[in-house]
Design a protein around this motif. Structure first.
Motif, PDB file in Angstrom:
ATOM      1  N   MET A   1       7.016   8.534   8.297  1.00 50.90           N
ATOM      2  CA  MET A   1       7.356   6.959   7.544  1.00 50.90           C
ATOM      3  C   MET A   1       6.139   6.762   8.009  1.00 50.90           C
ATOM      4  SD  MET A   1       8.599   5.144   6.039  1.00 50.90           S
ATOM      5  CE  MET A   1      10.224   5.171   4.994  1.00 50.90           C
ATOM      6  N   ILE A   2       5.798   5.992   6.867  1.00 56.44           N
ATOM      7  CA  ILE A   2       4.363   4.774   7.154  1.00 56.44           C
ATOM      8  C   ILE A   2       5.693   3.133   6.790  1.00 56.44           C
ATOM      9  CG2 ILE A   2       2.790   3.259   5.958  1.00 56.44           C
ATOM     10  CD1 ILE A   2       1.952   5.933   4.557  1.00 56.44           C
ATOM     11  N   TYR A   3       4.543   2.648   8.693  1.00 57.92           N
ATOM     12  CA  TYR A   3       5.186   1.699   8.574  1.00 57.92           C
ATOM     13  C   TYR A   3       3.948   0.313   8.641  1.00 57.92           C
ATOM     14  CZ  TYR A   3       9.643   3.671  10.873  1.00 57.92           C
ATOM     15  OH  TYR A   3      10.431   4.897  10.248  1.00 57.92           O
ATOM     16  N   THR A   4       4.564  -0.859   7.754  1.00 59.98           N
ATOM     17  CA  THR A   4       3.467  -1.829   7.873  1.00 59.98           C
ATOM     18  C   THR A   4       3.698  -2.723   8.541  1.00 59.98           C
ATOM     19  OG1 THR A   4       4.789  -2.306   5.919  1.00 59.98           O
ATOM     20  CG2 THR A   4       2.964  -0.514   5.630  1.00 59.98           C
ATOM     21  N   VAL A   5       2.970  -3.964   9.032  1.00 63.01           N
ATOM     22  CA  VAL A   5       3.412  -4.897  10.098  1.00 63.01           C
ATOM     23  C   VAL A   5       2.794  -5.985   9.528  1.00 63.01           C
ATOM     24  CG1 VAL A   5       3.733  -6.588  12.337  1.00 63.01           C
ATOM     25  CG2 VAL A   5       4.444  -4.092  12.014  1.00 63.01           C
ATOM     26  N   THR A   6       3.523  -7.530   9.067  1.00 68.82           N
ATOM     27  CA  THR A   6       2.146  -8.312   8.090  1.00 68.82           C
ATOM     28  C   THR A   6       3.420  -9.515   9.127  1.00 68.82           C
ATOM     29  OG1 THR A   6       3.132  -7.818   6.207  1.00 68.82           O
ATOM     30  CG2 THR A   6       2.506  -9.939   6.488  1.00 68.82           C
ATOM     31  N   LEU A   7       2.810 -10.439   9.726  1.00 66.40           N
ATOM     32  CA  LEU A   7       3.813 -11.199  11.162  1.00 66.40           C
ATOM     33  C   LEU A   7       3.573 -12.341  10.591  1.00 66.40           C
ATOM     34  CD1 LEU A   7       1.413  -9.967  14.546  1.00 66.40           C
ATOM     35  CD2 LEU A   7       3.679  -9.205  13.363  1.00 66.40           C
ATOM     36  N   ASN A   8       2.346 -12.325   9.262  1.00 62.66           N
ATOM     37  CA  ASN A   8       3.099 -14.274   9.070  1.00 62.66           C
ATOM     38  C   ASN A   8       2.403 -13.990   7.187  1.00 62.66           C
ATOM     39  OD1 ASN A   8       2.865 -16.971   8.881  1.00 62.66           O
ATOM     40  ND2 ASN A   8       1.040 -16.941   9.682  1.00 62.66           N
ATOM     41  N   PRO A   9       3.572 -13.324   6.409  1.00 65.93           N
ATOM     42  CA  PRO A   9       3.767 -12.856   5.293  1.00 65.93           C
ATOM     43  C   PRO A   9       3.531 -14.332   4.402  1.00 65.93           C
ATOM     44  CG  PRO A   9       5.944 -12.693   5.746  1.00 65.93           C
ATOM     45  CD  PRO A   9       4.509 -12.735   7.454  1.00 65.93           C
TER      46      PRO A   9
ATOM     47  N   ASP B   1       6.196   6.284  -0.057  1.00 69.35           N
ATOM     48  CA  ASP B   1       7.686   4.897   0.831  1.00 69.35           C
ATOM     49  C   ASP B   1       6.701   4.752   2.060  1.00 69.35           C
ATOM     50  OD1 ASP B   1       8.963   5.980  -1.055  1.00 69.35           O
ATOM     51  OD2 ASP B   1      10.371   7.677   0.758  1.00 69.35           O
ATOM     52  N   SER B   2       6.795   3.283   2.655  1.00 70.91           N
ATOM     53  CA  SER B   2       6.920   2.481   3.454  1.00 70.91           C
ATOM     54  C   SER B   2       7.896   1.701   3.840  1.00 70.91           C
ATOM     55  CB  SER B   2       5.607   1.772   3.611  1.00 70.91           C
ATOM     56  OG  SER B   2       5.906   0.731   2.821  1.00 70.91           O
ATOM     57  N   THR B   3       7.786   1.324   4.541  1.00 68.90           N
ATOM     58  CA  THR B   3       8.909   0.330   5.692  1.00 68.90           C
ATOM     59  C   THR B   3       7.833  -0.820   6.050  1.00 68.90           C
ATOM     60  OG1 THR B   3      10.319   1.627   6.617  1.00 68.90           O
ATOM     61  CG2 THR B   3      10.334  -0.366   7.358  1.00 68.90           C
ATOM     62  N   ALA B   4       8.022  -2.248   5.331  1.00 72.23           N
ATOM     63  CA  ALA B   4       7.860  -3.105   5.639  1.00 72.23           C
ATOM     64  C   ALA B   4       8.003  -4.031   6.978  1.00 72.23           C
ATOM     65  CB  ALA B   4       7.296  -4.383   4.633  1.00 72.23           C
ATOM     66  N   TYR B   5       7.815  -4.008   7.982  1.00 74.59           N
ATOM     67  CA  TYR B   5       7.906  -5.176   9.633  1.00 74.59           C
ATOM     68  C   TYR B   5       7.296  -6.374   9.476  1.00 74.59           C
ATOM     69  CZ  TYR B   5      10.079  -1.089  11.561  1.00 74.59           C
ATOM     70  OH  TYR B   5      10.897   0.197  12.026  1.00 74.59           O
TER      71      TYR B   5
ATOM     72  N   VAL C   1       0.837   0.863  10.320  1.00 78.05           N
ATOM     73  CA  VAL C   1      -0.587  -0.198   9.474  1.00 78.05           C
ATOM     74  C   VAL C   1      -0.161  -1.549  10.121  1.00 78.05           C
ATOM     75  CG1 VAL C   1      -1.358  -1.095   7.749  1.00 78.05           C
ATOM     76  CG2 VAL C   1      -0.590   1.047   8.003  1.00 78.05           C
ATOM     77  N   ILE C   2      -1.191  -1.916  11.109  1.00 76.99           N
ATOM     78  CA  ILE C   2      -0.960  -3.086  11.313  1.00 76.99           C
ATOM     79  C   ILE C   2      -1.705  -4.571  10.911  1.00 76.99           C
ATOM     80  CG2 ILE C   2      -1.057  -5.167  14.019  1.00 76.99           C
ATOM     81  CD1 ILE C   2      -0.351  -2.374  15.463  1.00 76.99           C
ATOM     82  N   ALA C   3      -1.538  -5.428  10.114  1.00 76.92           N
ATOM     83  CA  ALA C   3      -3.009  -6.176   8.926  1.00 76.92           C
ATOM     84  C   ALA C   3      -2.368  -7.045   9.197  1.00 76.92           C
ATOM     85  CB  ALA C   3      -2.499  -5.403   7.989  1.00 76.92           C
ATOM     86  N   GLY C   4      -3.714  -7.957   8.969  1.00 75.84           N
ATOM     87  CA  GLY C   4      -3.367  -9.554   8.641  1.00 75.84           C
ATOM     88  C   GLY C   4      -3.818 -10.345   9.779  1.00 75.84           C
TER      89      GLY C   4
ATOM     90  N   ILE D   1       1.972  -6.494   4.027  1.00 76.11           N
ATOM     91  CA  ILE D   1       3.092  -6.968   2.378  1.00 76.11           C
ATOM     92  C   ILE D   1       2.285  -5.140   1.512  1.00 76.11           C
ATOM     93  CG2 ILE D   1       3.974  -7.631   0.559  1.00 76.11           C
ATOM     94  CD1 ILE D   1       5.251  -9.453   2.703  1.00 76.11           C
ATOM     95  N   ASN D   2       0.584  -6.299   1.227  1.00 74.08           N
ATOM     96  CA  ASN D   2      -0.008  -5.478   0.150  1.00 74.08           C
ATOM     97  C   ASN D   2      -0.305  -4.462  -0.092  1.00 74.08           C
ATOM     98  OD1 ASN D   2      -0.542  -8.197  -0.292  1.00 74.08           O
ATOM     99  ND2 ASN D   2      -2.813  -8.295   0.730  1.00 74.08           N
ATOM    100  N   VAL D   3      -0.184  -3.286   1.286  1.00 79.64           N
ATOM    101  CA  VAL D   3      -0.425  -1.654   2.205  1.00 79.64           C
ATOM    102  C   VAL D   3       0.500  -2.049   1.622  1.00 79.64           C
ATOM    103  CG1 VAL D   3      -0.581  -0.555   4.040  1.00 79.64           C
ATOM    104  CG2 VAL D   3      -2.077  -2.331   4.035  1.00 79.64           C
ATOM    105  N   SER D   4       2.032  -2.060   1.341  1.00 85.79           N
ATOM    106  CA  SER D   4       3.332  -1.434   0.829  1.00 85.79           C
ATOM    107  C   SER D   4       3.009  -1.337   0.186  1.00 85.79           C
ATOM    108  CB  SER D   4       4.473  -2.312   1.713  1.00 85.79           C
ATOM    109  OG  SER D   4       4.711  -1.913   3.226  1.00 85.79           O
TER     110      SER D   4
END
Length: 190
Positions: free
Chosen positions: A1-9, A52-56, A131-134, A40-43
Protein backbone atom coordinates in the motif's frame (compact mmCIF):
# COMPACT_ATOMS: atom_id res chain seq x y z
CA UNK A 1 0.00 0.00 0.00
CA UNK A 2 1.07 3.56 -0.63
CA UNK A 3 0.45 5.93 2.28
CA UNK A 4 0.58 9.69 1.88
CA UNK A 5 0.87 12.14 4.76
CA UNK A 6 -0.42 15.71 4.53
CA UNK A 7 -0.01 17.43 7.87
CA UNK A 8 -1.70 20.68 6.81
CA UNK A 9 -4.24 20.03 4.03
CA UNK A 10 -6.13 22.88 2.45
CA UNK A 11 -8.74 24.04 0.06
CA UNK A 12 -6.97 26.21 -2.50
CA UNK A 13 -9.39 28.90 -3.66
CA UNK A 14 -8.21 30.48 -6.91
CA UNK A 15 -9.66 33.76 -8.08
CA UNK A 16 -8.87 35.33 -11.44
CA UNK A 17 -9.18 39.05 -12.08
CA UNK A 18 -8.26 41.26 -14.98
CA UNK A 19 -6.57 43.59 -12.53
CA UNK A 20 -6.18 43.60 -8.75
CA UNK A 21 -6.31 46.93 -6.93
CA UNK A 22 -5.66 47.05 -3.21
CA UNK A 23 -8.13 48.93 -1.03
CA UNK A 24 -11.22 48.61 -3.25
CA UNK A 25 -13.79 45.94 -4.11
CA UNK A 26 -12.44 43.80 -6.96
CA UNK A 27 -14.67 41.57 -9.14
CA UNK A 28 -13.42 38.22 -10.33
CA UNK A 29 -13.62 36.90 -13.86
CA UNK A 30 -13.62 33.29 -12.61
CA UNK A 31 -13.11 31.18 -9.51
CA UNK A 32 -12.10 27.58 -8.91
CA UNK A 33 -11.06 25.49 -5.95
CA UNK A 34 -8.93 22.42 -5.38
CA UNK A 35 -8.37 20.14 -2.44
CA UNK A 36 -4.70 20.42 -1.70
CA UNK A 37 -1.66 19.73 0.30
CA UNK A 38 1.30 17.95 -1.26
CA UNK A 39 0.45 14.49 0.08
CA UNK A 40 -3.15 14.80 -1.06
CA UNK A 41 -1.88 15.88 -4.49
CA UNK A 42 0.20 12.69 -4.62
CA UNK A 43 -2.84 10.55 -3.74
CA UNK A 44 -4.87 12.26 -6.46
CA UNK A 45 -2.19 11.67 -9.10
CA UNK A 46 -1.86 8.03 -8.02
CA UNK A 47 -5.64 7.63 -8.40
CA UNK A 48 -5.39 9.04 -11.94
CA UNK A 49 -2.78 6.35 -12.61
CA UNK A 50 -5.17 3.66 -11.24
CA UNK A 51 -3.05 3.13 -8.12
CA UNK A 52 -4.52 2.86 -4.62
CA UNK A 53 -3.35 4.94 -1.68
CA UNK A 54 -4.34 5.79 1.85
CA UNK A 55 -4.27 9.47 2.76
CA UNK A 56 -3.20 10.32 6.31
CA UNK A 57 -3.18 13.71 7.92
CA UNK A 58 -5.38 16.07 9.90
CA UNK A 59 -8.70 17.67 8.99
CA UNK A 60 -10.93 20.01 10.97
CA UNK A 61 -14.30 21.70 10.68
CA UNK A 62 -16.45 22.12 7.60
CA UNK A 63 -13.42 22.61 5.35
CA UNK A 64 -11.89 19.37 6.62
CA UNK A 65 -15.16 17.56 5.87
CA UNK A 66 -15.11 19.00 2.35
CA UNK A 67 -11.49 17.92 1.79
CA UNK A 68 -12.16 14.39 2.98
CA UNK A 69 -15.35 14.02 0.96
CA UNK A 70 -13.82 15.73 -2.08
CA UNK A 71 -10.84 13.42 -2.48
CA UNK A 72 -12.38 10.11 -1.40
CA UNK A 73 -12.91 7.74 -4.31
CA UNK A 74 -12.38 4.09 -5.28
CA UNK A 75 -8.61 4.61 -5.32
CA UNK A 76 -8.12 6.90 -2.28
CA UNK A 77 -8.86 5.72 1.24
CA UNK A 78 -9.13 8.72 3.54
CA UNK A 79 -7.89 7.96 7.04
CA UNK A 80 -7.48 11.43 8.50
CA UNK A 81 -7.39 12.40 12.14
CA UNK A 82 -10.48 14.56 12.72
CA UNK A 83 -9.48 17.46 14.97
CA UNK A 84 -11.91 18.69 17.62
CA UNK A 85 -11.23 22.40 17.10
CA UNK A 86 -10.56 24.80 14.25
CA UNK A 87 -10.92 24.42 10.50
CA UNK A 88 -8.62 23.12 7.79
CA UNK A 89 -6.93 25.86 5.81
CA UNK A 90 -8.39 27.84 2.95
CA UNK A 91 -5.55 29.26 0.87
CA UNK A 92 -6.33 32.10 -1.47
CA UNK A 93 -4.55 32.45 -4.82
CA UNK A 94 -5.14 35.75 -6.60
CA UNK A 95 -4.27 35.62 -10.30
CA UNK A 96 -4.28 39.05 -11.91
CA UNK A 97 -1.14 39.35 -13.99
CA UNK A 98 1.19 38.61 -11.09
CA UNK A 99 0.08 35.89 -8.70
CA UNK A 100 -0.43 36.64 -5.03
CA UNK A 101 -0.91 33.83 -2.51
CA UNK A 102 -2.32 33.97 0.98
CA UNK A 103 -1.58 30.70 2.74
CA UNK A 104 -3.35 30.28 6.07
CA UNK A 105 -1.99 28.60 9.20
CA UNK A 106 -4.49 25.82 9.77
CA UNK A 107 -5.81 24.37 13.01
CA UNK A 108 -3.95 23.66 16.24
CA UNK A 109 -2.90 20.01 16.58
CA UNK A 110 -2.59 18.66 20.12
CA UNK A 111 -0.01 16.13 21.30
CA UNK A 112 -2.77 13.53 21.64
CA UNK A 113 -3.92 14.09 18.07
CA UNK A 114 -0.34 13.86 16.82
CA UNK A 115 0.11 10.60 18.73
CA UNK A 116 -2.94 9.18 16.93
CA UNK A 117 -1.25 9.89 13.60
CA UNK A 118 2.01 8.33 14.77
CA UNK A 119 0.11 5.18 15.76
CA UNK A 120 -1.17 4.95 12.18
CA UNK A 121 2.43 5.32 10.93
CA UNK A 122 3.39 2.42 13.23
CA UNK A 123 1.00 0.13 11.32
CA UNK A 124 2.79 0.62 8.00
CA UNK A 125 4.28 -2.71 6.93
CA UNK A 126 7.28 -4.06 5.07
CA UNK A 127 6.87 -3.46 1.35
CA UNK A 128 4.67 -0.38 1.77
CA UNK A 129 5.53 3.11 0.54
CA UNK A 130 5.31 6.21 2.72
CA UNK A 131 5.12 9.62 1.04
CA UNK A 132 5.65 12.53 3.43
CA UNK A 133 5.03 15.82 1.72
CA UNK A 134 4.42 19.46 2.38
CA UNK A 135 4.67 22.00 5.12
CA UNK A 136 4.37 21.45 8.84
CA UNK A 137 1.80 23.41 10.84
CA UNK A 138 3.38 25.87 13.24
CA UNK A 139 1.83 24.01 16.19
CA UNK A 140 3.79 20.84 15.44
CA UNK A 141 7.39 20.04 16.30
CA UNK A 142 9.78 20.91 13.48
CA UNK A 143 11.30 17.41 13.65
CA UNK A 144 7.99 15.64 12.91
CA UNK A 145 9.29 14.13 9.66
CA UNK A 146 12.19 12.60 11.57
CA UNK A 147 9.83 11.34 14.27
CA UNK A 148 7.69 9.55 11.67
CA UNK A 149 10.69 8.08 9.87
CA UNK A 150 12.32 6.95 13.11
CA UNK A 151 9.23 4.88 13.90
CA UNK A 152 9.52 2.86 10.67
CA UNK A 153 13.30 2.77 10.27
CA UNK A 154 13.55 -0.97 11.02
CA UNK A 155 10.91 -1.86 8.42
CA UNK A 156 11.47 -2.25 4.70
CA UNK A 157 9.35 0.75 3.72
CA UNK A 158 10.02 2.79 0.60
CA UNK A 159 10.24 6.43 1.73
CA UNK A 160 9.48 9.46 -0.44
CA UNK A 161 10.02 12.97 0.92
CA UNK A 162 8.82 16.19 -0.69
CA UNK A 163 9.86 18.99 1.63
CA UNK A 164 12.12 21.98 1.95
CA UNK A 165 14.99 23.13 4.10
CA UNK A 166 15.54 21.39 7.42
CA UNK A 167 12.62 18.96 6.91
CA UNK A 168 14.29 17.57 3.80
CA UNK A 169 17.89 17.67 5.02
CA UNK A 170 17.08 15.93 8.31
CA UNK A 171 15.13 13.21 6.47
CA UNK A 172 18.16 12.21 4.40
CA UNK A 173 19.69 10.12 7.20
CA UNK A 174 16.77 7.69 6.74
CA UNK A 175 17.91 7.08 3.15
CA UNK A 176 14.67 7.86 1.31
CA UNK A 177 14.02 6.09 -1.96
CA UNK A 178 13.13 9.42 -3.56
CA UNK A 179 13.29 13.09 -2.64
CA UNK A 180 11.55 15.83 -4.58
CA UNK A 181 13.04 19.16 -3.65
CA UNK A 182 12.06 22.23 -5.58
CA UNK A 183 14.82 24.33 -7.15
CA UNK A 184 15.26 26.47 -4.03
CA UNK A 185 15.44 23.44 -1.72
CA UNK A 186 17.92 21.69 -4.02
CA UNK A 187 20.21 24.74 -3.92
CA UNK A 188 20.06 24.72 -0.13
CA UNK A 189 21.40 21.13 -0.15
CA UNK A 190 24.65 22.23 -1.82
Amino acid sequence: MIYTVTLNPSIDYIVRLEKFTSGITNRTTSEEYYYGGKGINVSCVLAELDLDSTAYGFVAGFTGDAIEKGIRNDRIITDFIKLKHGISRINIKIKAGDETEINCQGPHITEQELERLLQKIDRISNGDTLVIAGSVPNTMPDDIYETMLERIKLKKVRIVVDATKKLLVNSLKYKPFLIKPNRQAARALC
